[in-house]
Design a protein around this motif. Structure first.
Motif, PDB file in Angstrom:
ATOM      1  N   ILE A  11       0.766  -1.127   0.098  1.00  0.00           N
ATOM      2  CA  ILE A  11      -0.058  -0.150  -0.011  1.00  0.00           C
ATOM      3  C   ILE A  11       0.736   1.502  -0.250  1.00  0.00           C
ATOM      4  O   ILE A  11       0.530   2.356  -0.721  1.00  0.00           O
ATOM      5  CB  ILE A  11      -0.929  -0.002   1.233  1.00  0.00           C
ATOM      6  CG1 ILE A  11      -2.021  -1.109   0.973  1.00  0.00           C
ATOM      7  CG2 ILE A  11      -1.443   1.436   1.637  1.00  0.00           C
ATOM      8  CD1 ILE A  11      -2.852  -1.446   2.145  1.00  0.00           C
ATOM      9  N   ASP A  12       1.879   1.289   0.744  1.00  0.00           N
ATOM     10  CA  ASP A  12       2.784   2.352   0.995  1.00  0.00           C
ATOM     11  C   ASP A  12       3.597   2.692  -0.441  1.00  0.00           C
ATOM     12  O   ASP A  12       3.517   3.639  -1.174  1.00  0.00           O
ATOM     13  CB  ASP A  12       3.811   2.232   1.934  1.00  0.00           C
ATOM     14  CG  ASP A  12       4.873   3.142   1.983  1.00  0.00           C
ATOM     15  OD1 ASP A  12       4.273   4.247   2.643  1.00  0.00           O
ATOM     16  OD2 ASP A  12       5.864   2.945   1.646  1.00  0.00           O
ATOM     17  N   TYR A  33       0.924   3.930  -2.984  1.00  0.00           N
ATOM     18  CA  TYR A  33       0.039   5.357  -2.600  1.00  0.00           C
ATOM     19  C   TYR A  33       1.080   6.243  -2.274  1.00  0.00           C
ATOM     20  O   TYR A  33       1.006   7.655  -2.763  1.00  0.00           O
ATOM     21  CB  TYR A  33      -0.956   5.153  -1.551  1.00  0.00           C
ATOM     22  CG  TYR A  33      -2.217   4.149  -2.005  1.00  0.00           C
ATOM     23  CD1 TYR A  33      -3.077   5.008  -3.184  1.00  0.00           C
ATOM     24  CD2 TYR A  33      -2.179   3.057  -1.870  1.00  0.00           C
ATOM     25  CE1 TYR A  33      -4.179   4.244  -3.425  1.00  0.00           C
ATOM     26  CE2 TYR A  33      -3.345   2.274  -2.251  1.00  0.00           C
ATOM     27  CZ  TYR A  33      -4.523   2.765  -3.115  1.00  0.00           C
ATOM     28  OH  TYR A  33      -5.297   2.092  -3.645  1.00  0.00           O
ATOM     29  N   GLY A  34       2.096   6.211  -1.675  1.00  0.00           N
ATOM     30  CA  GLY A  34       2.722   7.369  -0.994  1.00  0.00           C
ATOM     31  C   GLY A  34       4.487   7.170  -0.920  1.00  0.00           C
ATOM     32  O   GLY A  34       5.002   8.028  -1.203  1.00  0.00           O
ATOM     33  N   GLN A  35       4.981   6.060  -0.741  1.00  0.00           N
ATOM     34  CA  GLN A  35       6.282   5.718  -0.285  1.00  0.00           C
ATOM     35  C   GLN A  35       6.838   6.625   0.835  1.00  0.00           C
ATOM     36  O   GLN A  35       7.940   7.288   0.685  1.00  0.00           O
ATOM     37  CB  GLN A  35       7.296   5.837  -1.727  1.00  0.00           C
ATOM     38  CG  GLN A  35       6.781   5.190  -2.652  1.00  0.00           C
ATOM     39  CD  GLN A  35       7.485   4.910  -3.734  1.00  0.00           C
ATOM     40  OE1 GLN A  35       8.709   5.362  -3.831  1.00  0.00           O
ATOM     41  NE2 GLN A  35       7.118   4.290  -5.050  1.00  0.00           N
ATOM     42  N   ARG A  36       6.053   6.650   1.957  1.00  0.00           N
ATOM     43  CA  ARG A  36       6.506   7.552   3.000  1.00  0.00           C
ATOM     44  C   ARG A  36       7.055   6.289   3.952  1.00  0.00           C
ATOM     45  O   ARG A  36       8.063   6.676   4.679  1.00  0.00           O
ATOM     46  CB  ARG A  36       5.357   8.088   3.929  1.00  0.00           C
ATOM     47  CG  ARG A  36       4.882   9.294   3.017  1.00  0.00           C
ATOM     48  CD  ARG A  36       3.577   9.718   3.628  1.00  0.00           C
ATOM     49  NE  ARG A  36       3.292  11.042   3.091  1.00  0.00           N
ATOM     50  CZ  ARG A  36       2.409  11.124   1.729  1.00  0.00           C
ATOM     51  NH1 ARG A  36       2.181   9.758   1.205  1.00  0.00           N
ATOM     52  NH2 ARG A  36       2.337  12.110   1.175  1.00  0.00           N
ATOM     53  N   PHE A  37       6.496   5.151   4.078  1.00  0.00           N
ATOM     54  CA  PHE A  37       7.153   3.960   4.802  1.00  0.00           C
ATOM     55  C   PHE A  37       8.546   3.543   4.247  1.00  0.00           C
ATOM     56  O   PHE A  37       9.348   3.443   4.906  1.00  0.00           O
ATOM     57  CB  PHE A  37       6.193   2.907   4.967  1.00  0.00           C
ATOM     58  CG  PHE A  37       6.351   2.142   5.808  1.00  0.00           C
ATOM     59  CD1 PHE A  37       6.488   2.141   7.339  1.00  0.00           C
ATOM     60  CD2 PHE A  37       6.495   0.710   5.636  1.00  0.00           C
ATOM     61  CE1 PHE A  37       6.984   1.205   8.166  1.00  0.00           C
ATOM     62  CE2 PHE A  37       6.524  -0.566   6.472  1.00  0.00           C
ATOM     63  CZ  PHE A  37       7.035  -0.116   8.128  1.00  0.00           C
TER      64      PHE A  37
END
Lengths: 551, 203
Positions: free
Chosen positions: A221-222, A225-229
């Motif tokens: 999911i990361d 969607y975002g690549q923050r983790f």
């Protein structure tokens, strides 16, 4: 009311014509829920993936020989191939191979007619096959950890989650079989060691693999969607799942190997297992200590710099060190068993013996890496320990396959092949583990090039060369074993049928034909101990002696 | 009136009854429920550690624009607790061969399950957090989404076992399938209690 009836012969003829024909060939294989067929499929496919893992391991091994430049596979592919080697080695080879063996053997050992959930096992196999193929395909399109293709990376993550669920499904069926389908008289204390080890190991896997699946789902999911983790994208994936290759989590893969060795040793010592209950306890203790899902917290922080906050934890050190104790205890029991009997050096025992030694060495080396004062963690010492544990487990699985080949394939693996594989595989593994271990003592970091300024760089490169050559020997031995197994599986019709109990076994699987019929058993012997077939054989021998003495 | 025993040769060649498989479904469900719980508890462990790390770094955990309302979370907990009662009622009724009450209780359990999922969807809409907005949002949606998936699996399991029971296959003492489904449902509720406390109460 008038009742009309067709003559009986007409009805029977019509019934015979409309009766669906039994599927054969591929249809029979695809639609089968027979434990032996599903087990064979797991074993065969995992051995194919063994070639993938082995070849990538050899390539990355030779790439590390010259630490100054990438010449064999290139710098871009090195990390991807390395992760494919390790991930496929554990999740596509070792665990499925053990599960395949358990799927076929555990129902026989506990006296059950089939698995608890045969269709779930079959579904587990097919999902394993597809997801395993997708994982390799994801790497092929430049995906996977350290990959550059975003769709390939996402495909890898999704396929890994599916793979872990498939392994859990197959494990669930096996552990439920051990708990709920044991024959009358077989209490848990009388359970054969392999079945017991699958119950212990399977329970640990069922609590550990979903934790990894949850982490990978979060990573998917990361990444999508975002690549923050995953701050640096696909490069952050592997560091966050490496806890499964570290002690004590890695030890969980080896639990069934203890059961395999524990079942082989007394048969070839021609006696009972010494202190069977103590062996059950020690395997259970080893399983409890190897539950390492909690170590994932070490790689979960937002900042990868703080990868191992539990590294300084005394709990981690104590748990890893304590895991050596049950293994030592088991080795003592097996030595006592061999001393008490008259050992026959057939290939299952010849394969099992070095497997046990490698496991003890690997677990001890893993425990040493948990002592921060030794400063070995995350060097190739850890890799050497992991190779010893995983390849030792693989060797034990080979021993199990040779031992139970009559039940799986209705044939024996050629004795010479088993002995040669034992020699080459164990020696190759020993050299790989020791070479990487020494290189780790010299501060070679794991799976990256050594930093500039290391004093012993020439020695490290020489050790890497030795390890790479030994890796080739291990792969060759693996290939030899596959050919031997193929010969046993495919060539059985050309030879005379194998005896039902060619080894004079102790446990229930030797009370039925080789291969077993549908339903496994026509009748079961009385179960009054952990070795009912041994009991029955000796009861009959005593009765015959008594008759002869009387006459 | 005495009845005469008649030998029915049509049954003489019938295969033997399959062996009894006691507790298979129940044991399998215990392992499955444990595995599903481990996945969600593992993610919650990540959540609590990342939150602790963030707070220790001097930041607030949830972004300023995020609102995690308490009421829908509490409603979810109450709904699931009520469904635990109705599920237990269904098992009790079935064990006493009271099929009409079993049907009613199972229907109520399914209804409460649907209500819980609707309630969670409403909560997601009201949070003001896009899944791509922050790492916190990703964690919250992954954990609560995984639990909704577990809830869906539990409802499906209850539905299938309920149909088998009401079809006469799993009645009275043989109601093991419904026991297993109910056990899975109870574990689903217990896992939600952890999610509720971690995400909605302590935030």
């Amino acid at each position: 009311m008038t009742v009309t009836e067709a003559p009986r012969d007409v009805v029977e003829t019509a019934a015979a014509e409309t009766e669906p024909s039994t599927p054969t060939g591929l249809a029979a294989l695809v639609g089968s829920g027979d434990p032996r067929a599903v087990g064979q499929l797991f074993v065969g496919t995992s051995l194919l993936f063994l070639l993938v893992s082995g070849v990538t391991g050899v390539l990355t091994g030779f790439e590390q020989v010259d630490t100054t430049k990438f010449e064999v596979v290139g710098s871009d592919s090195f990390l991807q191939l390395y992760t494919l080697h390790t991930i496929s080695g554990l999740f596509l080879v070792v665990l499925p191979l053990l599960l395949g063996l358990a799927t076929a053997v555990v129902p026989l050992q506990v006296g059950a007619s089939t698995l608890a959930f045969p269709r779930l096992s079959a579904a587990g196999y097919w999902v394993y096959l597809v997801s395993g193929g997708l994982i390799v395909a994801a790497y092929a399109v430049n995906g996977g950890p350290f990959g550059g293709d975003s769709e390939g990376v996402a495909l890898f993550l999704a396929a890994m989650v599916a793979l872990l669920m498939a392994l859990c499904a197959a494990t669930l069926s096996v552990v439920t079989t051990v708990i709920a389908l044991r024959a009358p008289g077989m209490s848990l204390r009388r359970t054969p060691l392999f079945s017991w080890s699958m119950l212990v190991g399977g329970s640990v896997w069922l609590l550990m693999l979903p934790v990894l699946a949850g982490m990978l789902a979060l990573a998917y999911i990361d990444y999508t969607y975002g690549q923050r983790f995953l701050a640096t994208g696909s490069g952050d994936i592997y560091p966050r799942l490496r806890w499964v290759f570290w002690p004590p989590t890695l030890f969980a893969a080896a639990i069934p190997a203890l059961g395999i060795i524990g079942d082989i040793v007394p048969v070839f010592a021609q006696t009972r297992h010494r202190q069977h209950r103590a062996a059950l306890f020690l395997i259970g203790l080893f399983g409890a200590l190897s539950f390492g899902a909690w170590t994932q917290l070490g790689v979960s922080g937002a900042q990868l710099e703080s990868l191992t906050p539990w590294l300084d934890s005394e709990v981690w050190t104590v748990v890893c060190t304590a895991a050596v104790v049950p293994l030592l205890g088991l080795l003592l029991l097996w030595t006592a068993t061999l001393q008490a009997g008259r050992p026959k050096l057939f290939s299952p025992l010849v394969l099992a013996f070095p497997a046990g030694a490698l496991l003890l060495g690997g677990v001890a080396a893993g425990a040493a890496s948990a002592h921060t004062t030794l400063d070995l963690f995350d060097t190739t010492w850890t890799s050497g320990a992991a190779y010893a544990v995983l390849l030792g487990t693989l060797l034990a699985a080979f021993a199990g396959l040779v031992f139970w080949a009559p039940k799986l394939y209705g044939a024996l693996v050629p004795e010479g092949v088993g002995q040669l594989v034992a020699l080459l595989f164990s020696l190759g593994t020993l050299v790989v583990a020791v070479a990487y271990g020494i290189a780790g003592v010299l501060d070679q970091p794991t799976f990256t090039t050594p930093p500039d300024g290391l004093d012993d760089i020439d020695t490290i490169e020489l050790l890497n060369l030795v390890a790479a050559i030994a890796g080739v020997i291990v792969v060759f031995a693996g290939l030899l074993f596959i050919l031997g197994l193929l010969r046993a599986g495919l060539g059985r019709s050309r030879r005379r049928p194998v005896a039902d109990d060619p080894w004079s076994g102790n446990t229930l699987e030797w009370a039925t034909s080789s291969p077993p019929p549908v339903g496994n058993f026509a009748e079961l012997p009385e179960i009054t101990s952990e070795a009912p077939v041994y009991d029955a054989r000796h009861r009959a021998a005593r009765a015959q002696l008594g008759t002869e003495a009387a006459s | 009136m005495a009845t005469e025993a008649v030998e029915l040769d049509v049954f003489s060649g019938a295969p033997a009854a399959p062996p009894a498989r006691p507790r298979v479904l129940l044991v399998g469900t215990i392992f499955a429920a444990g595995a599903a719980s481990a996945a969600i508890i593992g993610m919650i462990a990540l959540y609590t550690q990342m939150r602790a790390d963030t707070i220790a770094g001097g930041d607030t955990w949830l972004p300023q624009e995020a609102v995690v309302p308490l009421t829908p979370g509490n409603m979810g907990m109450v709904t699931l607790l009520m469904s635990a009662v109705t599920a237990a009622w269904a098992v009790y009724a079935l064990r006493n061969d009271d099929r009409s009450h079993a049907l009613f209780a199972l229907g109520l359990t399914e209804l409460l399950g649907v209500a819980f999922i609707v309630n969670t969807a409403y909560l997601w809409q009201g949070m003001g957090l896009g899944i791509a907005d922050s790492a916190q949002a990703e964690l919250i949606y992954t954990i609560t989404g995984a639990h909704v998936a577990m809830t869906g699996a539990g409802m499906l399991f209850l539905l299938v076992m309920g149909f088998q029971a009401l079809g006469g296959q799993l009645t009275g003492r043989a109601a093991e399938g419904l026991h297993a489904a109910t056990l899975f449902w109870f574990v689903t509720i217990a896992v939600y209690a952890v999610v509720w406390y971690t995400i909605y109460i302590t935030k």
